[in-house]
Design a protein around this motif. Structure first.
Motif, mmCIF file in Angstrom:
data_model
loop_
_atom_site.group_PDB
_atom_site.id
_atom_site.type_symbol
_atom_site.label_atom_id
_atom_site.label_comp_id
_atom_site.label_asym_id
_atom_site.label_seq_id
_atom_site.Cartn_x
_atom_site.Cartn_y
_atom_site.Cartn_z
ATOM 1 N N ARG A 1 0.836 -1.200 0.000
ATOM 2 C CA ARG A 1 0.000 0.000 0.000
ATOM 3 C C ARG A 1 0.873 1.253 0.000
ATOM 4 N N SER B 1 5.469 -9.642 2.152
ATOM 5 C CA SER B 1 4.184 -9.999 1.540
ATOM 6 C C SER B 1 3.198 -8.840 1.577
ATOM 7 N N ARG C 1 4.516 -1.616 3.059
ATOM 8 C CA ARG C 1 3.820 -0.354 3.290
ATOM 9 C C ARG C 1 4.773 0.813 3.071
ATOM 10 N N VAL D 1 -0.901 -5.778 20.206
ATOM 11 C CA VAL D 1 -0.422 -5.912 18.812
ATOM 12 C C VAL D 1 -1.332 -6.856 18.018
ATOM 13 N N VAL E 1 -4.173 -4.653 16.872
ATOM 14 C CA VAL E 1 -3.759 -3.757 15.785
ATOM 15 C C VAL E 1 -3.636 -4.542 14.479
ATOM 16 N N ASP F 1 -5.902 -4.123 11.164
ATOM 17 C CA ASP F 1 -5.209 -3.874 9.898
ATOM 18 C C ASP F 1 -5.642 -4.888 8.845
ATOM 19 N N MET G 1 -7.076 -2.556 6.232
ATOM 20 C CA MET G 1 -5.961 -2.005 5.463
ATOM 21 C C MET G 1 -5.267 -3.021 4.555
ATOM 22 N N MET G 2 -5.165 -4.240 4.981
ATOM 23 C CA MET G 2 -4.290 -5.217 4.328
ATOM 24 C C MET G 2 -4.748 -5.587 2.924
ATOM 25 N N PRO G 3 -3.850 -5.550 1.922
ATOM 26 C CA PRO G 3 -4.197 -6.100 0.620
ATOM 27 C C PRO G 3 -4.276 -7.634 0.714
ATOM 28 N N ALA G 4 -5.065 -8.231 -0.190
ATOM 29 C CA ALA G 4 -5.346 -9.671 -0.090
ATOM 30 C C ALA G 4 -4.072 -10.512 -0.035
ATOM 31 N N GLY H 1 -1.425 -10.145 1.401
ATOM 32 C CA GLY H 1 -0.750 -10.206 2.695
ATOM 33 C C GLY H 1 -1.370 -11.211 3.649
ATOM 34 N N ARG I 1 0.056 -12.977 7.270
ATOM 35 C CA ARG I 1 -0.614 -12.411 8.446
ATOM 36 C C ARG I 1 -1.280 -13.489 9.272
ATOM 37 N N ARG J 1 -10.564 1.459 17.228
ATOM 38 C CA ARG J 1 -10.730 1.536 15.777
ATOM 39 C C ARG J 1 -12.114 1.027 15.389
#
Lengths: 500, 500
Positions: A225, A239, A242, B20, B23, B27, B31-34, B36, B40, B242
């Motif tokens: 991103r 993977s 950012r 963590v 968070v 994310d 936020m995360m693109p596929a 990732g 993750r 969030r």
């Protein structure tokens, strides 16, 4: 399970913790509201302790000893070597020194934000002295563990196998020609007036244009991103890389090159060897090699006439209706904007000609500080003296734009600065090799085609991870050892001989 | 350090890992693109294992035993109680069962996305059977450890101290009046035509308006954010909450109430006791109590005539130039939009009148599944039969909008559904008490002033954390035990007697 397999599994788990550390770190810079800072700092500190505990736990030494007796493939051997380095670097530091450093640098970094703004050297000096004293202790401890000199032992944590003895001649050569070259370039530049873009360039337009350029360069948006942060950086994990930038609404010029720079870092991360990413050997080689990838893209590939030829109509289109379509965005003027050289006080604003001088100044001072040949109280005079010598500028009484401008020393980062210039020199050498080995590379770049260049970098740099050392990698990729002449030729070519 | 202090420190570290985890989880959704996802998932699984290991490590039992003999303050005692609960819930589960569940639910959740879209019950059933069998094993194990019945042992992990024996009469009462009430409301509603907003409501305008409403409600933006995700949720940590929503560009109605709902959750998190947030006792009480806070804001405070009176001019202003300024955004019509009742198939789209019927249906089925009184193959018929009885709708052959609509069962979440309705009933009771105890509350809401309401919730709910149990908290706050009549009065008042 063999001893090696146990190590592999253990460091894959450690890598998982580095993963969440990276995500939380990115979030802190790009997403977190200020009020979340205290708890985040606490959480990241706990994660640090946990990771440190896992790297140094009793089993690791036994597994390493056992694995050394096992039949290993070359990448496994290299992985074992990198694990041993991590183990040595983590075990050698006494816990109380780490704790003192954490406290001192946190105090000093916070104070620095205020004292820099206030141009207050007097009150900053004692805090910095404490940090330097602790870094000297760290250097001694690391020197004992590694057999290196004290400064080299710190440098080694960012740039394995690099030493002062190798940097000194490189920096001496740069010092021998850069001040003169700078004079020549400035004289030459005077003849060419510059139109600075005016008006309003909506941040959303700048962002969309940045995304387009990232796409052109080969950034994989399925694995990364672009976001905003105060200090641009490349974070995340291979993977899911950012990158961040910051925008000025009245000037599209800096953010665009910022995005290109970070995309260079990102391509490195996205190209790390897929099978080894969860192991130490699969990480990026060093700070200098990382910087070489961002500078190769920014300085070698994208500030060229060729790429700016490709970019100009796209810039006009992206900011159609804004003032970019005026004389500021002619191809010639854009080229001048992106290759302008200035004598300036601030390293992070410096162009590629003056940047090494900023770095050498810092390197010489921090080396002497760590080796005990200089004290913190001598920094302002030494800074002023070298700024005059290298760049013809006085910083007398001006600490804000002088020795207080960087966060590195207040944060306890000694040994990092040289990697910026090592990166610049390496970028020039790698790009020269790529141009030799890829027929028509510059025409490809002139048509916005980065695929062959990126494929070349994948093969020769990205997919190597830490398998080869710095020297071996450079030798394999370019056919020769580190050599400043490519950087020198690049600067002369671009700024004096009218080449791109 | 006392044993209690050691426990305290240990669970503060565990809390840092939860930080963590939260968070990285936020994310992943926001936020995360596929691309990732795989790494993750791996990182979060490692974090899970690590946290589980820390909760169950050898020292904990000894420290708990030791702390039980020490002189403790009331909050410390409550903390010890919650730590003992976590320890019991974590230690009772055999590692191989947890691993089998992780694999089976991951497989089944992924398959569910496809099979739901394909209306394919035949192929989903075997996967779901495997998950149910493992959940039955989990229920047995937890029942042995807690002394509860099997279903109650699962329910207890979301809603401590709640049991089927207490839910059954509550749900029986709801079933006794809701279907008849629904008929009455639908008849009454027919007389009132509805204008659905048309046109285009830019997502950025909706987002800015959502932020404004959050501010009005008392959301602290120094400790939280609003973002977008496919499934809206409230995540993060108390110091940095969030919330997410999703937008429809042609209708501003759903996102606005979505934001209000999640803001209710967020206010709870932001109001948790500052001194105890890093300990188990300082967390939110239960799933049902959490839902009560979102539903209190959404259903009790914000779908009222009073708040919609305040909101109407702001909606017109936020979407000035869009079609909102038409008849759709008259105060009367907005009130109708936000209090419309429908017989529908889909739980997540249901209004507050029909929602409990969707929940009761699921509760009855999952209780029988877990207790072994029903098999997976019987689900479609049982679903269809109850949908006809409770809502007058047939789901024969329609699995997509019937028993395949929720991710909960494919994900192995049994015992969660009842907490939605427990939350709705609790919200009504708490809000009735707040109205009684705060003079002029509804006029405050009519002028967009939530400060007294939030302060009341802070005192009676948020700042209690897990100190009091559910029953004690409700008794202290409202002066009586859990009582469905407030929810019934609320529905009759709003939908039949013309009150807000």
């Amino acid at each position: 399970m063999s001893n090696y397999q146990k190590l592999h599994q253990h460091f894959a788990r450690i890598n998982d913790l580095h993963h969440v550390q990276a995500v939380a770190g990115w979030d802190e810079a790009a997403m977190m509201p200020a009020g979340g800072g205290e708890a985040r700092g606490q959480a990241l500190a706990t994660l640090d302790v946990l990771i440190h505990g896992m790297v140094t736990e009793a089993g690791v030494a036994d597994w390493m000893a056992g694995a050394a007796q096992e039949q290993l493939e070359p990448w496994q051997q290299a992985n074992l070597r990198e694990i041993a380095r991590l183990y040595r670097d983590a075990t050698c530091m006494p816990a109380d020194l780490v704790e003192q450093q954490t406290l001192a640098t946190s105090r000093s970094e916070q104070a620095w934000r205020r004292f820099r703004a206030e141009n207050n050297w007097q009150e900053m000096a004692p805090l910095l002295t404490e940090v330097v004293n602790l870094s000297r202790q760290e250097a001694s401890v690391r020197a004992d563990a590694s057999g290196l000199s004290r400064y080299d032992a710190l440098l080694d944590t960012y740039e394995p196998d690099m030493t002062s003895a190798r940097l000194d001649p490189m920096f001496a050569e740069l010092k021998s020609f850069l001040p003169g070259l700078l004079d020549e370039i400035l004289t030459e530049q005077e003849a060419r007036p510059l139109v600075v873009p005016g008006g309003h360039f909506p941040i959303e337009s700048q962002r969309l244009f940045g995304l387009e350029v990232m796409q052109t360069m080969g950034f994989d948006f399925n694995h990364g991103r672009l976001d905003i942060s105060h200090h641009p950086f490349c974070g995340g994990v291979p993977s899911d890389v950012r990158i961040t930038t910051r925008y000025e609404a009245n000037n599209f010029v800096p953010a665009l090159m910022g995005v290109i720079h970070e995309t260079g870092h990102a391509l490195y991360e996205q190209g790390l060897p897929a099978d080894w990413r969860d192991q130490p050997v699969g990480q990026a080689l060093s700070s200098g090699m990382h910087e070489s990838q961002s500078l190769l893209m920014e300085m070698q590939a994208c500030r060229t006439r060729e790429f700016l030829h490709y970019l100009t109509p796209k810039i006009r289109q992206a900011f159609a209706g804004e003032d970019a379509a005026g004389p500021a965005s002619s191809e010639d003027n854009l080229h001048q904007l992106y290759t302008r050289v200035n004598r300036g006080y601030i390293r992070v604003d410096a162009d590629e000609v003056t940047y090494p001088l900023h770095v050498i100044l810092r390197y010489e001072l921090e080396r002497d500080l760590i080796e005990g040949r200089m004290e913190v109280r001598h920094i302002p005079d030494a800074w002023h003296e070298r700024m005059q010598r290298y760049l013809g500028l006085s910083t007398e009484g001006n600490y804000r734009d002088g020795c207080l401008q960087d966060v590195h020393w207040p944060a306890g980062l000694f040994g990092y600065f040289p990697t910026y210039t090592l990166g610049a020199v390496t970028a020039a050498q790698l790009f020269a090799a790529a141009r030799e080995q890829i027929p028509g590379l510059m025409s490809q770049i002139a048509s916005g085609d980065f695929s062959t260049l990126v494929a070349w970098l994948r093969t020769h740099v990205h997919q190597q991870g830490k398998f080869l050392g710095f020297d071996a990698l450079l030798q394999e990729a370019t056919g020769s050892a580190l050599d400043v002449s490519h950087f020198r030729n690049h600067l002369r070519g671009r700024y004096l001989d009218g080449a791109a």
